[in-house]
Scaffold this active site. Structure first.
Site, PDB file in Angstrom:
ATOM      1  N   TYR A   9       0.823  -1.210   0.000  1.00 30.10           N
ATOM      2  CA  TYR A   9       0.000   0.000   0.000  1.00 30.10           C
ATOM      3  C   TYR A   9       0.865   1.271   0.000  1.00 30.10           C
ATOM      4  O   TYR A   9       1.888   1.338   0.673  1.00 30.10           O
ATOM      5  CB  TYR A   9      -0.917   0.040   1.238  1.00 30.10           C
ATOM      6  CG  TYR A   9      -1.562   1.396   1.375  1.00 30.10           C
ATOM      7  CD1 TYR A   9      -2.618   1.750   0.543  1.00 30.10           C
ATOM      8  CD2 TYR A   9      -1.060   2.345   2.257  1.00 30.10           C
ATOM      9  CE1 TYR A   9      -3.167   3.017   0.603  1.00 30.10           C
ATOM     10  CE2 TYR A   9      -1.611   3.613   2.333  1.00 30.10           C
ATOM     11  CZ  TYR A   9      -2.664   3.946   1.501  1.00 30.10           C
ATOM     12  OH  TYR A   9      -3.196   5.195   1.543  1.00 30.10           O
TER      13      TYR A   9
ATOM     14  N   ASP B  10       0.078   5.680   7.533  1.00 30.76           N
ATOM     15  CA  ASP B  10      -1.245   5.087   7.298  1.00 30.76           C
ATOM     16  C   ASP B  10      -1.108   3.568   7.230  1.00 30.76           C
ATOM     17  O   ASP B  10      -0.459   3.048   6.319  1.00 30.76           O
ATOM     18  CB  ASP B  10      -1.808   5.642   5.981  1.00 30.76           C
ATOM     19  CG  ASP B  10      -3.289   5.362   5.813  1.00 30.76           C
ATOM     20  OD1 ASP B  10      -3.828   4.521   6.566  1.00 30.76           O
ATOM     21  OD2 ASP B  10      -3.910   5.983   4.921  1.00 30.76           O
TER      22      ASP B  10
ATOM     23  N   HIS C 182      -3.686   1.698   6.867  1.00 30.64           N
ATOM     24  CA  HIS C 182      -4.705   1.361   5.873  1.00 30.64           C
ATOM     25  C   HIS C 182      -5.439   0.065   6.218  1.00 30.64           C
ATOM     26  O   HIS C 182      -5.581  -0.839   5.372  1.00 30.64           O
ATOM     27  CB  HIS C 182      -4.099   1.316   4.462  1.00 30.64           C
ATOM     28  CG  HIS C 182      -4.973   1.979   3.435  1.00 30.64           C
ATOM     29  ND1 HIS C 182      -5.780   1.275   2.584  1.00 30.64           N
ATOM     30  CD2 HIS C 182      -5.176   3.288   3.145  1.00 30.64           C
ATOM     31  CE1 HIS C 182      -6.439   2.115   1.809  1.00 30.64           C
ATOM     32  NE2 HIS C 182      -6.097   3.343   2.126  1.00 30.64           N
TER      33      HIS C 182
ATOM     34  N   GLU D 211      -2.529   6.146  11.344  1.00 32.23           N
ATOM     35  CA  GLU D 211      -3.881   6.173  10.770  1.00 32.23           C
ATOM     36  C   GLU D 211      -4.422   4.767  10.512  1.00 32.23           C
ATOM     37  O   GLU D 211      -3.684   3.899  10.031  1.00 32.23           O
ATOM     38  CB  GLU D 211      -3.817   6.962   9.456  1.00 32.23           C
ATOM     39  CG  GLU D 211      -5.142   7.053   8.742  1.00 32.23           C
ATOM     40  CD  GLU D 211      -5.018   7.782   7.413  1.00 32.23           C
ATOM     41  OE1 GLU D 211      -4.038   8.526   7.220  1.00 32.23           O
ATOM     42  OE2 GLU D 211      -5.899   7.605   6.565  1.00 32.23           O
TER      43      GLU D 211
ATOM     44  N   GLU E 178     -11.572   7.630   7.590  1.00 26.29           N
ATOM     45  CA  GLU E 178     -11.780   8.132   6.224  1.00 26.29           C
ATOM     46  C   GLU E 178     -12.876   7.344   5.509  1.00 26.29           C
ATOM     47  O   GLU E 178     -13.435   7.837   4.540  1.00 26.29           O
ATOM     48  CB  GLU E 178     -10.479   8.138   5.421  1.00 26.29           C
ATOM     49  CG  GLU E 178      -9.956   6.769   5.062  1.00 26.29           C
ATOM     50  CD  GLU E 178      -8.639   6.819   4.300  1.00 26.29           C
ATOM     51  OE1 GLU E 178      -7.824   7.699   4.579  1.00 26.29           O
ATOM     52  OE2 GLU E 178      -8.447   5.969   3.426  1.00 26.29           O
TER      53      GLU E 178
ATOM     54  N   HIS F  72      -9.653  13.734   5.768  1.00 28.38           N
ATOM     55  CA  HIS F  72      -9.167  13.043   4.568  1.00 28.38           C
ATOM     56  C   HIS F  72      -9.074  14.060   3.433  1.00 28.38           C
ATOM     57  O   HIS F  72      -9.979  14.886   3.281  1.00 28.38           O
ATOM     58  CB  HIS F  72     -10.185  11.949   4.216  1.00 28.38           C
ATOM     59  CG  HIS F  72      -9.750  10.998   3.168  1.00 28.38           C
ATOM     60  ND1 HIS F  72     -10.642  10.326   2.365  1.00 28.38           N
ATOM     61  CD2 HIS F  72      -8.522  10.575   2.789  1.00 28.38           C
ATOM     62  CE1 HIS F  72      -9.989   9.534   1.538  1.00 28.38           C
ATOM     63  NE2 HIS F  72      -8.695   9.668   1.779  1.00 28.38           N
TER      64      HIS F  72
ATOM     65  N   TRP G 156      -7.819  -4.008   1.838  1.00 26.10           N
ATOM     66  CA  TRP G 156      -6.894  -3.211   1.041  1.00 26.10           C
ATOM     67  C   TRP G 156      -6.552  -1.927   1.792  1.00 26.10           C
ATOM     68  O   TRP G 156      -7.354  -1.315   2.405  1.00 26.10           O
ATOM     69  CB  TRP G 156      -7.477  -2.838  -0.324  1.00 26.10           C
ATOM     70  CG  TRP G 156      -6.540  -1.880  -0.999  1.00 26.10           C
ATOM     71  CD1 TRP G 156      -5.295  -2.161  -1.521  1.00 26.10           C
ATOM     72  CD2 TRP G 156      -6.725  -0.470  -1.183  1.00 26.10           C
ATOM     73  NE1 TRP G 156      -4.698  -1.037  -1.999  1.00 26.10           N
ATOM     74  CE2 TRP G 156      -5.547   0.030  -1.800  1.00 26.10           C
ATOM     75  CE3 TRP G 156      -7.757   0.418  -0.857  1.00 26.10           C
ATOM     76  CZ2 TRP G 156      -5.383   1.375  -2.124  1.00 26.10           C
ATOM     77  CZ3 TRP G 156      -7.598   1.750  -1.176  1.00 26.10           C
ATOM     78  CH2 TRP G 156      -6.422   2.214  -1.807  1.00 26.10           C
TER      79      TRP G 156
END
Ligand code: EZ4
Ligand code: CO
Length: 402
Positions: free
Chosen positions: A159, A210, A212, A236, A262, A312, A402
């Site tokens: 990512y 992040d 993710h 994050e 987000e 975001h 993801w």
């Protein structure tokens, strides 16, 4: 005063944007961002077939009542598609309100608490060395806050890593492409990456990262603890947002600040996280979280718990949303930081923007309302092109977040 017309403009200057334009019989119109990356036409269809017929004839000044009409008045509340549409309606109505009163949006939100908005940039590299180089370039551009992502050794497509030369951009034309992921390798690599960044650039630069949504709660706790020496501004989405209880485990083990949301779309996604002090920053953007009307309430609630706003601001949110975010960030007292991924030049052919980057901050001029305009002729030159976000698989092929 009445809403006399409304339309949805779908345009793809490099990437897809969905813009709602609401026209009034008072001669002013407002714009809202309804972009939902990879599901754009679902929101456009919902707006065109259901919301617009309900808006016609209503008084555009009644933002609170209209917000409730499309929230409480929709039996099937919340959800990303529904809330992206409601957010666009709300932003367009606040744009109209500002234009009617002849004043920029920030004045309707309490005026300026600051002159400029602190933003963070994205640094990215296929490995640690490239990411370090990328951090240096962002600092040279004047940024004082940088999100750092790098390819994990022996994970083919991690990512946050740009595919080609340009900046990181996750969506790609056509059906979803596949990326790969391996959390154990990532957990060993990430602390070394941040050690290298601190060694190279010192203590003053604000560093963000992040995850993710990739870690289990115990993995997230391990990561947050291992990153503590590098004093991140925030970590994050350490766990996937729907598993809110997971953050309790992280909190038991680490004081690394946490940002989340987000992909959230309601104040109710945040009430427990904030009141239990499980997070430090709100990420939910205006254009997905119910617009100015909803986010003002959330910001006030968060402020009571000393939780700050950190919207975001990726390229899959349109310039209309970014401008509205800057107004909001200028006004609320518990503003923390704004994500800023500059849109490519071609986007400026369609959107006329009123904000400016300078010395690590964004500022906005005093055009009434949100202050961004759309050139519909230019927009028509860039028709919709299907593009999707990737999906991710672990190295053994198992589909993961993801
Ligand atoms: O991957 O907006 O913090 N920023 C991010 C973004 C998201 C994209 C998804 O469309 O996580 O880059
Ligand atoms: Co993110």
């Amino acid at each position: 005063m009445k809403i006399k017309n409304a339309k949805v403009i779908v345009s793809c200057p490099g990437r897809n944007f969905v813009t709602l334009k609401i026209e009034t019989d008072a001669g002013v119109y407002g714009l809202g961002d309804a972009t939902l990356n990879g599901r754009e036409l679902a929101v456009a269809s919902y707006l065109e077939n259901y919301c617009i017929p309900m808006l016609l004839g209503k008084d555009p000044r009644n933002t609170e009542d209209l917000w409730n009409y499309f929230y409480r008045g929709v039996y099937w509340k919340r959800g990303a598609v529904n809330m992206a549409a409601l957010s666009a309606i709300d932003l367009a109505l606040w744009d109209i309100k500002g234009k009617l009163l002849g004043t920029p949006l920030y004045n309707l939100l309490g005026g300026k608490s600051r002159e400029r908005v602190l933003v963070y940039a994205h640094a990215t590299g296929k490995d640690s060395a490239e990411a370090l180089d990328s951090v240096g370039k962002k600092l040279d551009l004047g940024f004082s806050a940088v999100r750092v992502q790098a390819g994990v050794p022996n994970v083919p497509a991690s990512y946050g890593v740009a595919r080609g030369e340009g900046p990181y951009e996750p969506a790609a034309p056509g059906l979803p492409h596949e990326e790969s992921w391996d959390t154990p390798r990532y957990l060993r690599f990430a602390p070394k990456l941040f050690q290298n960044v601190r060694d190279a650039y010192g203590d003053d630069v604000l560093l963000l990262h992040d995850v993710h949504h990739r870690c289990t709660p115990i993995e997230a706790a391990r990561l947050a603890k291992d990153l503590e020496p590098y004093r991140l501004f925030w970590l994050e989405d350490p766990v996937t947002g729907e598993l809110q209880e997971g953050l309790r485990l992280l909190r038991r083990h680490s004081v690394t600040p946490v940002a989340i949301g987000e992909v959230f779309n309601s104040v109710y996604d945040y009430t427990s996280l904030i009141s239990e002090q499980l997070i430090d920053f709100v990420r939910m953007p205006l254009s997905h979280g119910g617009g100015v009307t909803h986010l003002l309430k959330l910001a006030a609630f968060a402020g009571i718990y000393h939780v700050q706003m950190g919207f975001h601001g990726a390229t899959d949110l349109s310039p209309v949303n970014l401008a509205a975010s800057i107004h909001f960030d200028l006004a609320v007292s518990n503003f923390g930081i704004q994500e800023y991924m500059p849109h490519p030049e071609v986007v400026n052919e369609v959107f006329k923007v009123n904000y400016r980057f300078e010395r690590g901050t964004l500022s906005i001029d005093d055009t009434p309302g949100i202050g961004v305009d759309i050139d519909e002729e230019q927009a028509a030159r860039y028709p919709y092109q299907m593009a999707c976000l990737p999906v991710a698989r672990k190295l053994d092929g198992t589909l993961t977040y993801w």
